[in-house]
Design a protein around this motif. Structure first.
Motif, PDB file in Angstrom:
ATOM      1  N   TRP A 212      99.541  58.726  50.455  1.00 32.10           N
ATOM      2  CA  TRP A 212      99.175  58.463  49.234  1.00 32.10           C
ATOM      3  C   TRP A 212     100.060  57.384  48.288  1.00 32.10           C
ATOM      4  N   LYS A 213     101.286  57.982  48.238  1.00 28.19           N
ATOM      5  CA  LYS A 213     102.243  57.011  47.734  1.00 28.19           C
ATOM      6  C   LYS A 213     102.630  55.828  48.243  1.00 28.19           C
ATOM      7  N   LYS A 214     102.223  55.703  49.563  1.00 28.00           N
ATOM      8  CA  LYS A 214     102.261  54.522  50.289  1.00 28.00           C
ATOM      9  C   LYS A 214     101.127  53.535  49.898  1.00 28.00           C
ATOM     10  N   ALA A 215     100.262  53.781  49.011  1.00 30.42           N
ATOM     11  CA  ALA A 215      99.081  53.230  48.427  1.00 30.42           C
ATOM     12  C   ALA A 215      98.307  52.709  49.742  1.00 30.42           C
ATOM     13  N   ASN A 216      98.191  53.480  50.700  1.00 27.43           N
ATOM     14  CA  ASN A 216      97.331  53.383  51.997  1.00 27.43           C
ATOM     15  C   ASN A 216      95.942  53.417  51.752  1.00 27.43           C
ATOM     16  N   THR A 217      95.175  52.828  51.365  1.00 28.88           N
ATOM     17  CA  THR A 217      93.763  53.071  50.857  1.00 28.88           C
ATOM     18  C   THR A 217      92.792  52.913  52.000  1.00 28.88           C
ATOM     19  N   THR A 218      93.237  52.427  53.261  1.00 27.48           N
ATOM     20  CA  THR A 218      92.179  52.124  54.105  1.00 27.48           C
ATOM     21  C   THR A 218      91.693  53.438  54.842  1.00 27.48           C
ATOM     22  N   LEU A 219      90.435  53.586  55.021  1.00 24.00           N
ATOM     23  CA  LEU A 219      90.096  54.923  55.282  1.00 24.00           C
ATOM     24  C   LEU A 219      90.412  55.374  56.762  1.00 24.00           C
ATOM     25  N   GLY A 220      90.409  54.424  57.943  1.00 25.16           N
ATOM     26  CA  GLY A 220      90.693  54.730  59.217  1.00 25.16           C
ATOM     27  C   GLY A 220      90.153  55.930  59.769  1.00 25.16           C
ATOM     28  N   ASN A 221      90.932  56.357  60.758  1.00 19.82           N
ATOM     29  CA  ASN A 221      90.546  57.613  61.493  1.00 19.82           C
ATOM     30  C   ASN A 221      91.039  58.822  60.651  1.00 19.82           C
ATOM     31  N   MET A 222      90.248  59.932  60.300  1.00 20.66           N
ATOM     32  CA  MET A 222      90.720  61.076  59.615  1.00 20.66           C
ATOM     33  C   MET A 222      91.218  62.034  60.382  1.00 20.66           C
ATOM     34  N   GLU A 223      92.340  62.535  60.031  1.00 21.16           N
ATOM     35  CA  GLU A 223      93.055  63.627  60.817  1.00 21.16           C
ATOM     36  C   GLU A 223      92.430  64.855  60.414  1.00 21.16           C
ATOM     37  N   VAL A 224      91.958  65.813  61.209  1.00 25.01           N
ATOM     38  CA  VAL A 224      91.263  66.792  60.970  1.00 25.01           C
ATOM     39  C   VAL A 224      91.901  68.179  61.685  1.00 25.01           C
ATOM     40  N   LYS A 225      92.277  69.137  60.726  1.00 20.44           N
ATOM     41  CA  LYS A 225      92.744  70.573  61.157  1.00 20.44           C
ATOM     42  C   LYS A 225      91.466  71.560  61.024  1.00 20.44           C
ATOM     43  N   LYS A 226      91.079  72.287  62.055  1.00 17.21           N
ATOM     44  CA  LYS A 226      89.883  73.021  61.868  1.00 17.21           C
ATOM     45  C   LYS A 226      90.375  74.830  61.997  1.00 17.21           C
ATOM     46  N   GLY A 227      89.807  75.473  61.111  1.00 20.67           N
ATOM     47  CA  GLY A 227      90.108  76.814  61.416  1.00 20.67           C
ATOM     48  C   GLY A 227      88.739  77.383  61.133  1.00 20.67           C
TER      49      GLY A 227
END
Length: 238
Positions: A212-227
């Motif tokens: 977020w601080k790098k202002a990367n606003t491209t949605l792209g591929n979401m990294e998911v962690k699943k419990g």
């Protein structure tokens, strides 16, 4: 940085997951820069409301069709999670009920920056105190305890305020492919599904913040962690 969480009151993993998130936030160096947005999800909109809920055990066995041995395994697993999180486990005595009015109260509380507190109190009423969270009297007591005005709460439940907003949250979840809760989205670039350990939340907060601080606003591929999470049919994983 925005963190969104789709959650439902009757999901025990939602309560535990929120506690894990809050414990991680206590260790997160940039907690003051995080905005938590609570989104509604309804696991079973057909359940009775207005204080007419019934035994969650009966619901899981008879309505959801969960085998008794699986129910015992699920309760044993959640009881251990509750112990580790430092909260009382009282799920076998809990109620299954319609969550619409509870979600509406959380929406009202959001106008006063009290939504997180109200959600925690309602979840505690369900998970620890075995109270029917669809009962307007109980919801009113919770709202007042959190700092809301009793007159404002009465006006809420006398009308239909926030019903559309709750439905909009559910529709948005479906559009995003969210069908289990809790689901946490971190700037919609990282996701945690379920009640993952505190360290997973902390690691994800740090990763999301750096991005977020790098202002990367491209949605792209979401990294998911699943419990562990609860599915749209109201059953929860073991």
């Amino acid at each position: 940085m925005k963190v969104e969480v789709w959650t439902d009151i009757m999901c025990p993993y939602c309560y535990i997951g929120k506690i894990h998130y809050e414990q991680a936030m206590q260790q997160f160096a940039h907690a003051d820069e995080v905005e938590l947005v609570i989104k509604s999800f309804r696991l079973n909109p057909d359940l009775p409301g207005k204080g007419n809920g019934y035994s969650v055990v009966d619901y899981l066995l008879k309505t959801a069709g969960l085998p008794e041995n699986k129910l015992k395994q699920m309760f044993a697993y959640i009881e251990q999670l509750a112990k580790n999180a430092g909260v009382r486990f009282n799920l076998p005595n809990a109620f299954a009920a319609n969550t619409l009015d509870a979600h509406r109260l959380v929406k009202l509380a959001a106008r006063r920056n009290l939504s997180s507190n109200v959600l925690s109190l309602i979840s505690k009423a369900y998970f620890e105190d075995a109270q029917d969270y669809s009962d307007i009297k109980i919801l009113t007591e919770i709202g007042v305890k959190a700092g809301l005005d009793a007159t404002e709460i009465a006006r809420l439940f006398a009308g239909d305020d926030f019903i559309a907003e709750v439905e909009q949250d559910v529709q948005e979840a479906h559009q995003l492919g969210i069908d289990t809760v809790p689901t946490f989205l971190f700037e919609r670039k990282q996701a945690i599904i379920g009640s993952e350990p505190v360290q997973v939340f902390l690691d994800t907060l740090n990763q999301a913040y750096e991005s977020w601080k790098k202002a990367n606003t491209t949605l792209g591929n979401m990294e998911v962690k699943k419990g562990k999470s609860c599915n749209a049919d109201g059953t929860c994983e073991i």
